[in-house]
Design a protein around this motif. Structure first.
Motif, PDB file in Angstrom:
ATOM      1  N   PRO A 210       0.797  -1.236   0.000  1.00 42.54           N
ATOM      2  CA  PRO A 210       0.000   0.000   0.000  1.00 42.54           C
ATOM      3  C   PRO A 210       0.827   1.283   0.000  1.00 42.54           C
ATOM      4  N   TRP A 211       2.122   1.192   0.263  1.00 43.55           N
ATOM      5  CA  TRP A 211       3.009   2.356   0.284  1.00 43.55           C
ATOM      6  C   TRP A 211       4.110   2.156  -0.744  1.00 43.55           C
ATOM      7  N   VAL A 212       4.418   3.212  -1.509  1.00 42.77           N
ATOM      8  CA  VAL A 212       5.463   3.147  -2.534  1.00 42.77           C
ATOM      9  C   VAL A 212       6.591   4.102  -2.158  1.00 42.77           C
ATOM     10  N   VAL A 213       7.785   3.545  -2.019  1.00 41.19           N
ATOM     11  CA  VAL A 213       8.983   4.348  -1.772  1.00 41.19           C
ATOM     12  C   VAL A 213       9.753   4.431  -3.080  1.00 41.19           C
ATOM     13  N   THR A 214       9.998   5.644  -3.537  1.00 41.61           N
ATOM     14  CA  THR A 214      10.770   5.858  -4.758  1.00 41.61           C
ATOM     15  C   THR A 214      12.153   6.354  -4.373  1.00 41.61           C
ATOM     16  N   LEU A 215      13.167   5.545  -4.725  1.00 42.98           N
ATOM     17  CA  LEU A 215      14.554   5.917  -4.450  1.00 42.98           C
ATOM     18  C   LEU A 215      15.193   6.464  -5.716  1.00 42.98           C
ATOM     19  N   GLY A 216      15.853   7.597  -5.581  1.00 42.13           N
ATOM     20  CA  GLY A 216      16.619   8.143  -6.692  1.00 42.13           C
ATOM     21  C   GLY A 216      17.968   7.447  -6.785  1.00 42.13           C
ATOM     22  N   THR A 217      18.640   7.634  -7.897  1.00 44.78           N
ATOM     23  CA  THR A 217      19.969   7.057  -8.074  1.00 44.78           C
ATOM     24  C   THR A 217      20.947   7.751  -7.128  1.00 44.78           C
ATOM     25  N   PRO A 218      21.650   6.982  -6.292  1.00 43.27           N
ATOM     26  CA  PRO A 218      22.591   7.607  -5.354  1.00 43.27           C
ATOM     27  C   PRO A 218      23.764   8.244  -6.103  1.00 43.27           C
ATOM     28  N   ARG A 219      24.177   9.424  -5.625  1.00 46.60           N
ATOM     29  CA  ARG A 219      25.300  10.141  -6.225  1.00 46.60           C
ATOM     30  C   ARG A 219      26.400  10.272  -5.179  1.00 46.60           C
ATOM     31  N   LEU A 220      27.594   9.826  -5.535  1.00 47.86           N
ATOM     32  CA  LEU A 220      28.741   9.952  -4.653  1.00 47.86           C
ATOM     33  C   LEU A 220      29.558  11.150  -5.105  1.00 47.86           C
ATOM     34  N   GLU A 221      29.719  12.116  -4.216  1.00 39.39           N
ATOM     35  CA  GLU A 221      30.499  13.311  -4.515  1.00 39.39           C
ATOM     36  C   GLU A 221      31.781  13.256  -3.710  1.00 39.39           C
ATOM     37  N   GLU A 222      32.880  13.579  -4.357  1.00 36.17           N
ATOM     38  CA  GLU A 222      34.188  13.561  -3.705  1.00 36.17           C
ATOM     39  C   GLU A 222      34.772  14.963  -3.704  1.00 36.17           C
TER      40      GLU A 222
ATOM     41  N   LEU B 297      18.326  13.213   0.800  1.00 37.33           N
ATOM     42  CA  LEU B 297      19.025  12.934   2.051  1.00 37.33           C
ATOM     43  C   LEU B 297      20.482  12.634   1.728  1.00 37.33           C
ATOM     44  N   SER B 298      21.358  12.909   2.677  1.00 40.39           N
ATOM     45  CA  SER B 298      22.778  12.672   2.425  1.00 40.39           C
ATOM     46  C   SER B 298      23.487  12.269   3.704  1.00 40.39           C
ATOM     47  N   THR B 299      24.647  11.678   3.520  1.00 38.66           N
ATOM     48  CA  THR B 299      25.554  11.347   4.604  1.00 38.66           C
ATOM     49  C   THR B 299      26.962  11.478   4.066  1.00 38.66           C
TER      50      THR B 299
ATOM     51  N   GLU C 246      36.748  14.043   1.316  1.00 36.84           N
ATOM     52  CA  GLU C 246      35.412  14.033   1.908  1.00 36.84           C
ATOM     53  C   GLU C 246      34.472  13.432   0.876  1.00 36.84           C
ATOM     54  N   LEU C 247      33.796  12.363   1.259  1.00 38.63           N
ATOM     55  CA  LEU C 247      32.848  11.677   0.386  1.00 38.63           C
ATOM     56  C   LEU C 247      31.445  11.912   0.911  1.00 38.63           C
ATOM     57  N   THR C 248      30.551  12.312   0.016  1.00 36.09           N
ATOM     58  CA  THR C 248      29.155  12.538   0.376  1.00 36.09           C
ATOM     59  C   THR C 248      28.276  11.710  -0.553  1.00 36.09           C
ATOM     60  N   LEU C 249      27.402  10.915   0.019  1.00 38.78           N
ATOM     61  CA  LEU C 249      26.451  10.118  -0.751  1.00 38.78           C
ATOM     62  C   LEU C 249      25.079  10.751  -0.594  1.00 38.78           C
ATOM     63  N   ARG C 250      24.450  11.075  -1.728  1.00 35.17           N
ATOM     64  CA  ARG C 250      23.130  11.706  -1.740  1.00 35.17           C
ATOM     65  C   ARG C 250      22.165  10.854  -2.558  1.00 35.17           C
TER      66      ARG C 250
ATOM     67  N   GLN D  92      24.698   3.846   6.135  1.00 35.60           N
ATOM     68  CA  GLN D  92      24.255   5.007   6.908  1.00 35.60           C
ATOM     69  C   GLN D  92      23.062   5.690   6.246  1.00 35.60           C
ATOM     70  N   LEU D  93      23.110   5.821   4.914  1.00 37.57           N
ATOM     71  CA  LEU D  93      22.016   6.500   4.211  1.00 37.57           C
ATOM     72  C   LEU D  93      20.744   5.660   4.224  1.00 37.57           C
ATOM     73  N   ALA D  94      20.864   4.349   4.108  1.00 36.76           N
ATOM     74  CA  ALA D  94      19.682   3.478   4.193  1.00 36.76           C
ATOM     75  C   ALA D  94      19.014   3.629   5.555  1.00 36.76           C
ATOM     76  N   GLN D  95      19.814   3.689   6.617  1.00 36.16           N
ATOM     77  CA  GLN D  95      19.263   3.876   7.962  1.00 36.16           C
ATOM     78  C   GLN D  95      18.600   5.247   8.086  1.00 36.16           C
ATOM     79  N   LYS D  96      19.215   6.249   7.501  1.00 30.61           N
ATOM     80  CA  LYS D  96      18.660   7.604   7.550  1.00 30.61           C
ATOM     81  C   LYS D  96      17.324   7.671   6.796  1.00 30.61           C
ATOM     82  N   ILE D  97      17.230   6.979   5.680  1.00 32.56           N
ATOM     83  CA  ILE D  97      15.982   6.951   4.903  1.00 32.56           C
ATOM     84  C   ILE D  97      14.884   6.273   5.712  1.00 32.56           C
TER      85      ILE D  97
END
Length: 165
Positions: A69-81, A119-121, A95-99, A149-154
């Motif tokens: 009954p609930w739909v979660v839409t995940l975007g493509t994760p982007r790793l920024e360095e 969301l990011s970590t 410094e690595l940031t995953l969004r 970490q990001l999965a837990q944050k989501i």
């Protein structure tokens, strides 16, 4: 510091919880559900982040189903360095940031309870840029940790947003 100032500080510290409880303040997470409902996953479902998200859902007592009954839409994760420190040094901090974006929609009436929030970590690692094999292993390990970490944050964000029925 004067003795009177110390006594005022102690009194204020002792009264703060009493005042906050009187206005209805509660710490986040104190009344979170122990299990989440079954969710349907859309968007980028093949990434490491999606696999980690599904794994954490299952450990939380939920699951993934196309008919949920609930739909979660995940975007493509982007790793920024971002390289920290000056040029010419063999060992530098990175410094690595995953969004990733996430949306939560109720299937029955197409209501969005979370409309495409990013969301990011992030983390920092020290890498010797001359050691290419070790460099790739360190970046891969850091990405895996960021995905966890990001999965837990989501999951935490979804619990706080939706009014699960």
């Amino acid at each position: 510091m004067k003795r009177r100032d110390v006594l005022y500080a102690l009194a204020a510290g002792a009264l703060a919880p009493l005042l906050l409880s009187g206005c209805g303040f509660q710490l986040r997470g104190s009344d979170m559900p122990t299990t989440l409902p079954e969710l349907s996953l859309a968007g980028d479902t093949e990434s490491g982040l999606a696999r980690e998200f599904i794994s954490r859902l299952q450990r939380a007592g939920s699951g993934v189903s196309d008919q949920a009954p609930w739909v979660v839409t995940l975007g493509t994760p982007r790793l920024e360095e971002r390289t920290l420190g000056g040029e010419g040094r063999a060992s530098r901090d990175h410094e690595l940031t995953l969004r990733a974006s996430v949306a939560l929609q109720e299937r029955s009436d197409d209501t969005y309870h979370l409309h495409t929030e990013t969301l990011s970590t992030s983390t920092r690692i020290r890498v010797n840029d001359d050691d290419l094999l070790n460099r790739e292993a360190l970046f891969s390990e850091a990405r895996g940790q960021l995905e966890k970490q990001l999965a837990q944050k989501i999951l935490a964000r979804l619990v706080n947003v939706a009014s699960w029925q």
